[in-house]
Design an enzyme around this catalytic site. Structure first.
Site, PDB file in Angstrom:
ATOM      1  N   GLY A  34       0.841  -1.207   0.000  1.00 46.24           N
ATOM      2  CA  GLY A  34       0.000   0.000   0.000  1.00 46.24           C
ATOM      3  C   GLY A  34       0.873   1.253   0.000  1.00 46.24           C
ATOM      4  N   VAL A  93      16.986   8.638  -0.946  1.00 51.23           N
ATOM      5  CA  VAL A  93      17.833   7.513  -1.394  1.00 51.23           C
ATOM      6  C   VAL A  93      18.651   7.949  -2.605  1.00 51.23           C
ATOM      7  CG1 VAL A  93      17.775   5.223  -2.489  1.00 51.23           C
ATOM      8  CG2 VAL A  93      16.324   5.681  -0.490  1.00 51.23           C
ATOM      9  N   ARG A 125       1.254  -5.191  -5.125  1.00 51.31           N
ATOM     10  CA  ARG A 125       1.382  -6.319  -4.195  1.00 51.31           C
ATOM     11  C   ARG A 125       1.626  -7.522  -5.112  1.00 51.31           C
ATOM     12  NH1 ARG A 125      -0.787  -4.093   0.696  1.00 51.31           N
ATOM     13  NH2 ARG A 125      -2.532  -2.713   0.325  1.00 51.31           N
ATOM     14  N   ASP A 129       5.171  -4.593   6.298  1.00 51.45           N
ATOM     15  CA  ASP A 129       5.713  -5.898   6.713  1.00 51.45           C
ATOM     16  C   ASP A 129       5.750  -6.942   5.596  1.00 51.45           C
ATOM     17  OD1 ASP A 129       2.962  -6.110   6.782  1.00 51.45           O
ATOM     18  OD2 ASP A 129       2.927  -7.394   8.562  1.00 51.45           O
ATOM     19  N   THR A 151       4.239   2.853   5.598  1.00 51.76           N
ATOM     20  CA  THR A 151       2.854   2.382   5.690  1.00 51.76           C
ATOM     21  C   THR A 151       2.072   3.291   6.628  1.00 51.76           C
ATOM     22  OG1 THR A 151       1.411   0.652   6.597  1.00 51.76           O
ATOM     23  CG2 THR A 151       3.663   0.636   7.388  1.00 51.76           C
ATOM     24  N   ASP A 154      -0.297   2.403   8.373  1.00 46.41           N
ATOM     25  CA  ASP A 154      -0.828   1.623   9.498  1.00 46.41           C
ATOM     26  C   ASP A 154      -0.052   1.777  10.815  1.00 46.41           C
ATOM     27  OD1 ASP A 154      -2.646   0.690   7.694  1.00 46.41           O
ATOM     28  OD2 ASP A 154      -1.722  -1.282   7.442  1.00 46.41           O
ATOM     29  N   ASP A 195       2.147  -0.213  11.914  1.00 47.01           N
ATOM     30  CA  ASP A 195       2.049  -1.523  12.562  1.00 47.01           C
ATOM     31  C   ASP A 195       3.376  -2.286  12.616  1.00 47.01           C
ATOM     32  OD1 ASP A 195       2.205  -1.891   9.840  1.00 47.01           O
ATOM     33  OD2 ASP A 195       0.619  -3.392   9.726  1.00 47.01           O
ATOM     34  N   ARG A 200     -17.804  16.566  12.879  1.00 49.71           N
ATOM     35  CA  ARG A 200     -18.237  17.124  14.162  1.00 49.71           C
ATOM     36  C   ARG A 200     -19.236  18.264  13.934  1.00 49.71           C
ATOM     37  NH1 ARG A 200     -16.176  17.661  19.399  1.00 49.71           N
ATOM     38  NH2 ARG A 200     -14.395  16.316  19.128  1.00 49.71           N
ATOM     39  N   ARG A 231     -26.448  14.122  16.221  1.00 55.66           N
ATOM     40  CA  ARG A 231     -26.358  12.715  15.821  1.00 55.66           C
ATOM     41  C   ARG A 231     -25.132  12.029  16.403  1.00 55.66           C
ATOM     42  NH1 ARG A 231     -27.353  13.779   9.419  1.00 55.66           N
ATOM     43  NH2 ARG A 231     -29.578  13.308   9.366  1.00 55.66           N
ATOM     44  N   GLY A 250      -6.827   0.099   9.251  1.00 59.49           N
ATOM     45  CA  GLY A 250      -6.163  -0.595  10.368  1.00 59.49           C
ATOM     46  C   GLY A 250      -6.834  -1.928  10.594  1.00 59.49           C
ATOM     47  N   ARG A 251      -6.258  -2.968   9.964  1.00 62.94           N
ATOM     48  CA  ARG A 251      -6.888  -4.286  10.103  1.00 62.94           C
ATOM     49  C   ARG A 251      -6.538  -4.942  11.434  1.00 62.94           C
ATOM     50  NH1 ARG A 251      -5.422  -6.076   4.043  1.00 62.94           N
ATOM     51  NH2 ARG A 251      -3.582  -4.954   4.725  1.00 62.94           N
ATOM     52  N   HIS A 305     -23.301  15.873  20.229  1.00 63.14           N
ATOM     53  CA  HIS A 305     -22.999  14.855  19.212  1.00 63.14           C
ATOM     54  C   HIS A 305     -22.212  13.748  19.890  1.00 63.14           C
ATOM     55  CE1 HIS A 305     -19.377  17.370  19.337  1.00 63.14           C
ATOM     56  NE2 HIS A 305     -18.813  16.168  19.407  1.00 63.14           N
ATOM     57  N   GLU A 354     -11.049  -0.461  10.948  1.00 65.70           N
ATOM     58  CA  GLU A 354     -11.727  -1.372  10.008  1.00 65.70           C
ATOM     59  C   GLU A 354     -11.644  -2.846  10.427  1.00 65.70           C
ATOM     60  OE1 GLU A 354      -9.894  -1.640   6.082  1.00 65.70           O
ATOM     61  OE2 GLU A 354      -7.906  -1.391   6.931  1.00 65.70           O
ATOM     62  N   ARG A 387     -24.983   8.033  11.875  1.00 70.52           N
ATOM     63  CA  ARG A 387     -24.478   7.978  10.498  1.00 70.52           C
ATOM     64  C   ARG A 387     -23.075   7.393  10.471  1.00 70.52           C
ATOM     65  NH1 ARG A 387     -29.046   8.819   9.699  1.00 70.52           N
ATOM     66  NH2 ARG A 387     -30.038  10.428   8.431  1.00 70.52           N
ATOM     67  N   GLN A 434      -7.335   8.159   3.087  1.00 70.40           N
ATOM     68  CA  GLN A 434      -6.283   8.186   4.116  1.00 70.40           C
ATOM     69  C   GLN A 434      -4.890   7.912   3.553  1.00 70.40           C
ATOM     70  OE1 GLN A 434      -7.941   5.861   7.780  1.00 70.40           O
ATOM     71  NE2 GLN A 434      -9.189   5.378   6.001  1.00 70.40           N
TER      72      GLN A 434
HETATM   73  O1  F6P Z   1      -1.561  -1.565   4.665  1.00 72.53           O
HETATM   74  C1  F6P Z   1      -2.073  -0.359   4.246  1.00 72.53           C
HETATM   75  C2  F6P Z   1      -3.553  -0.433   4.013  1.00 72.53           C
HETATM   76  O2  F6P Z   1      -3.969   0.864   3.634  1.00 72.53           O
HETATM   77  C3  F6P Z   1      -4.412  -0.946   5.165  1.00 72.53           C
HETATM   78  O3  F6P Z   1      -4.655  -0.008   6.174  1.00 72.53           O
HETATM   79  C4  F6P Z   1      -5.660  -1.370   4.457  1.00 72.53           C
HETATM   80  O4  F6P Z   1      -6.380  -2.309   5.194  1.00 72.53           O
HETATM   81  C5  F6P Z   1      -5.122  -1.933   3.171  1.00 72.53           C
HETATM   82  O5  F6P Z   1      -3.867  -1.318   2.960  1.00 72.53           O
HETATM   83  C6  F6P Z   1      -5.993  -1.715   1.970  1.00 72.53           C
HETATM   84  O6  F6P Z   1      -5.416  -2.342   0.889  1.00 72.53           O
HETATM   85  P1  F6P Z   1      -5.765  -2.064  -0.654  1.00 72.53           P
HETATM   86  O7  F6P Z   1      -5.042  -0.826  -1.056  1.00 72.53           O
HETATM   87  O8  F6P Z   1      -5.231  -3.252  -1.361  1.00 72.53           O
HETATM   88  O9  F6P Z   1      -7.233  -1.883  -0.750  1.00 72.53           O
END
Ligand code: F6P
Length: 320
Positions: free
Chosen positions: A11, A23, A72, A103, A126, A128, A130, A155, A163, A171-172, A216, A223, A244, A252
């Site tokens: 990603g 670089v 990927r 990773d 990344t 994430d 992570d 907001r 609401r 963020g999986r 609110h 996710e 909502r 993002q």
């Molecule tokens: O690893 C980065 C990321 O943006 C994750 O937060 C997200 O779950 C995933 O990639 C989405 O992947 P794709 O771009 O393949 O939809």
């Protein structure tokens, strides 16, 4: 070390361009030829490689995405694919490979350098955040600011309509985007994969907030926990308060990198070149307690993320 290659993989993340720039310019400053590899490991296998110079990276520090493109690669996951990639590296005279990614991309670098005589260095890119061995990865700060901007806007409209607003962020397995933006955006609740949450407690907090006069209620949802649409329906049904859902998705991942990400990417990209000049291999670079570090890739990938309980607790206390 005479020739090195650089690629971006997985990603994309804002700041990847700033890392490529570092670089290329650091490499050239040290008398090294720098080859750009397009479309991640796929492009490497296909030989999509060109020599870069100082002007190839002009006017990119402020741009999101990656000028080298990314992918990927399924083929690179196979031994056969990595053999093809290594042959291409040999033909182009590339002795050291810098991989900017997360990773999955680092695992690819680890495998190819285990199987073949190629030196690799990983640069954490990344949104994430992570990767446990580094305090921050390139792109995380910009993604946070993007989420924060959305929160501020949501907001306004949530307050006008009184609401509940659920914001689903990426963020999986790692809830850092939700946690940090939730705290910074003053969210009432933060739901992340690292922590179990109680639906009834969540509804109770919403109802109590309404009774106390809250205009609110903002919920940050990572996710990996589940979908915002369903949660929104469930909350509305139980609390009776209009709810909502907003899924921020790939927004993002874009945008001009923040100052923090540009500086981080510049430091880490330059460090990756230094690591290769020292003839080290199977390393990753990162930032630990404000110091730029390089560590063994096996150790980096083995490091288990320690969840910051204190930070989570702080976010919860301040949300009440
Ligand atoms: O690893 C980065 C990321 O943006 C994750 O937060 C997200 O779950 C995933 O990639 C989405 O992947 P794709 O771009 O393949 O939809």
């Amino acid at each position: 070390m005479k020739t090195i290659g650089v690629l971006t993989s997985g990603g994309d993340a804002p700041g990847m361009n700033a890392a490529i720039r570092a670089v290329v310019r650091m490499g050239i400053a040290k008398g090294i030829k720098v080859m750009g590899i397009q479309r991640g490991y796929n492009g490497l296998i296909n030989g999509e490689i060109f020599e870069m110079n100082r002007t190839s990276v002009s006017d990119i520090i402020q741009r999101g995405g990656t000028i080298l493109k990314t992918a990927r690669s399924e083929e690179f996951k196979t031994e056969e694919g990595r053999k093809k990639a290594f042959n291409v590296l040999r033909v182009f005279g590339i002795e050291g490979l810098i991989v900017i990614g997360g990773d999955g991309s680092f695992r690819g670098a680890q495998l190819i350098s285990n199987e073949h005589t190629i030196k690799t260095v990983g640069v954490p890119g990344t949104i994430d955040n992570d990767l446990a061995y580094t305090d921050y990865s390139i792109g995380f700060d910009t993604a946070l600011n993007t989420v924060l901007d959305a929160i501020n806007k949501l907001r306004d409209t949530s307050t006008s309509h009184e609401r509940v607003s659920i914001v689903e962020v990426m963020g999986r397995k790692c809830g850092d985007i939700a946690l940090y933006s939730g705290l910074a955006g003053g969210a009432e609740s933060i739901i992340i994969p690292e922590k179990k949450y109680d639906f009834n407690e969540l509804c109770k907090t919403i109802i109590e907030g309404k009774v106390r006069g809250k205009m609110h209620n903002l919920i940050l949802l990572a996710e990996g926990v589940g979908g915002a649409e369903q949660l929104s329906k469930d909350i509305q049904e139980v609390t009776g308060i209009e709810t909502r859902a907003t899924v921020l998705g790939h927004i993002q991942r874009g945008g001009s990198p923040s100052a923090f990400d540009r500086v981080l990417a510049s430091k880490l990209g330059a460090k990756a070149v230094d690591v290769l000049i020292e003839e080290k291999s199977q390393r990753v670079v990162g930032i630990k307690n404000n110091e730029v570090v390089d560590i063994d890739i096996d150790e980096a990938l083995r490091t288990i993320r320690e969840f910051d309980e204190k930070f989570y607790e702080l976010a919860n206390i301040l949300s009440l």
